[in-house]
Design an enzyme around this catalytic site. Structure first.
Site, mmCIF file in Angstrom:
data_model
loop_
_atom_site.group_PDB
_atom_site.id
_atom_site.type_symbol
_atom_site.label_atom_id
_atom_site.label_comp_id
_atom_site.label_asym_id
_atom_site.label_seq_id
_atom_site.Cartn_x
_atom_site.Cartn_y
_atom_site.Cartn_z
ATOM 1 N N HIS A 1 -4.055 -8.866 3.595
ATOM 2 C CA HIS A 1 -5.514 -8.806 3.723
ATOM 3 C C HIS A 1 -5.937 -9.550 4.982
ATOM 4 C CE1 HIS A 1 -6.218 -8.166 -0.880
ATOM 5 N NE2 HIS A 1 -6.000 -7.038 -0.241
ATOM 6 N N LYS B 1 -2.056 -2.224 7.960
ATOM 7 C CA LYS B 1 -3.216 -1.678 8.658
ATOM 8 C C LYS B 1 -3.293 -2.234 10.072
ATOM 9 C CE LYS B 1 -6.273 -0.701 4.756
ATOM 10 N NZ LYS B 1 -7.589 -0.978 4.159
ATOM 11 N N ARG C 1 0.865 -1.171 0.000
ATOM 12 C CA ARG C 1 0.000 0.000 0.000
ATOM 13 C C ARG C 1 0.912 1.233 0.000
ATOM 14 N NH1 ARG C 1 -2.031 -3.491 4.117
ATOM 15 N NH2 ARG C 1 -4.132 -4.292 3.663
ATOM 16 N N ARG D 1 -0.244 -2.442 -6.683
ATOM 17 C CA ARG D 1 -0.629 -3.519 -5.756
ATOM 18 C C ARG D 1 -1.528 -4.522 -6.469
ATOM 19 N NH1 ARG D 1 -1.145 -4.607 -0.217
ATOM 20 N NH2 ARG D 1 -3.234 -5.046 0.573
ATOM 21 N N TYR E 1 -9.431 -11.674 -7.048
ATOM 22 C CA TYR E 1 -8.488 -12.118 -8.077
ATOM 23 C C TYR E 1 -8.716 -13.570 -8.500
ATOM 24 C CZ TYR E 1 -6.066 -7.989 -6.362
ATOM 25 O OH TYR E 1 -5.761 -6.709 -5.974
ATOM 26 N N HIS F 1 -2.009 2.370 -5.921
ATOM 27 C CA HIS F 1 -2.704 1.108 -5.626
ATOM 28 C C HIS F 1 -2.759 0.197 -6.838
ATOM 29 C CE1 HIS F 1 -4.572 -0.440 -2.024
ATOM 30 N NE2 HIS F 1 -5.488 -1.064 -2.746
#
Length: 298
Positions: A267, A169, A145, A244, A276, A241
């Protein structure tokens, strides 16, 4: 229980127990404050909220896009699950609340040739150019990110092992392998360019610095990528992004397991990575064709 108390306790829970990032936490609270303001005007306390109240509230939010409505409902569900968990409520009024259906579409991504074209259009005669090349190599080589990129520290790099420690995150840490070529470009920037850039106080460990010796801003990285894309004749709507997404797309197209991609991207849920999944439909078809049940003799 007042709405102020509910929001305060929920915010503390999200921050301390869920470990959410500042931006994600703010998004949750903004959503809950919409419900709180509406309910206060309607003279409905948190304990009095039921499914019918929530449906009336959401009916007044029709100007929001389906995606924004879905996020709003997710925030509300999280609040009431917490209030039940915290024994502030006995029942959860959101159990039967359904979010609008939203399409899941793979965002724009770049091909290897497009990325090569962008890198070839960088002016490597300047220190800024060497830095920008290292940025693109790291973004595409590790799927970071932009927030993770600009916060990357020298102490997070392990060149011999070709590993980067990433703080994602919610301050969650993960180790991401980096290709030897990308690591070589990154170390060249650090040893030949960054070494001549005097970092400001507190920025000494930051990898990517501006001319003024401060960590780069998100908008600076975004602008640099936009300008390079335009210079390279790429008409896609891209930003940091996009690299990514390109990283994940390349991995899946080359047979990577979704669980591995989930870990590399950081994630929290596999459902985020499943966007994906359709990319390797041909590989799934090949797996079915090779099923031993249908390849037996007779």
């Amino acid at each position: 229980m007042t709405w102020e108390a509910a929001i305060r306790d929920f915010s503390r829970y999200l921050k301390l127990e869920r470990g959410l990032s500042k931006n994600t936490l703010s998004a949750y609270i903004r959503d809950i404050e919409k419900l709180a303001d509406w309910s206060t005007e309607a003279k409905v306390s948190p304990e009095k909220v039921d499914l019918e109240v929530l449906r009336k509230f959401l009916a007044d939010q029709q100007s929001l896009s389906p995606r924004s409505q879905a996020r709003l409902i997710t925030s509300i569900k999280s609040l009431f699950r917490f209030l039940v968990y915290d024994d502030a409520l006995k029942t959860d009024p959101t159990e039967l609340l359904e979010a609008p259906k939203i399409g899941r579409k793979l965002p724009d991504y770049l091909t290897d040739s497009e990325i090569d074209k962008m890198i070839s259009n960088i002016d490597l005669s300047t220190d800024e150019g060497e830095r920008n090349k290292a940025i693109l190599e790291v973004l595409y080589g590790c799927g970071l990110r932009v927030s993770e990129l600009i916060e990357m520290r020298l102490s997070d790099l392990f060149p011999k092992d070709e590993i980067i420690r990433v703080i994602g995150k919610g301050d969650k840490e993960r180790l991401v392998p980096i290709h030897s070529v990308a690591m070589k470009v990154l170390m060249r920037y650090i040893h030949e360019v960054r070494i001549h850039n005097n970092p400001k106080h507190g920025e000494e460990d930051i990898v990517f610095l501006s001319k003024r010796g401060k960590r780069m801003g998100r908008s600076t990285v975004f602008t640099m990528i936009k300008q390079l894309a335009e210079k390279s004749g790429i008409r896609k709507n891209i930003g940091p992004h996009t690299f990514r997404h390109s990283f994940a797309t390349a991995l899946v197209n080359n047979g990577a397991d979704l669980r591995a991609v989930q870990q590399l991207l950081g994630h929290e849920s596999i459902t985020t990575t499943e966007i994906y999944a359709h990319l390797n439909d041909n590989k799934l078809r090949a797996a079915i064709e090779d099923h031993p049940m249908y390849n037996r003799k007779g």
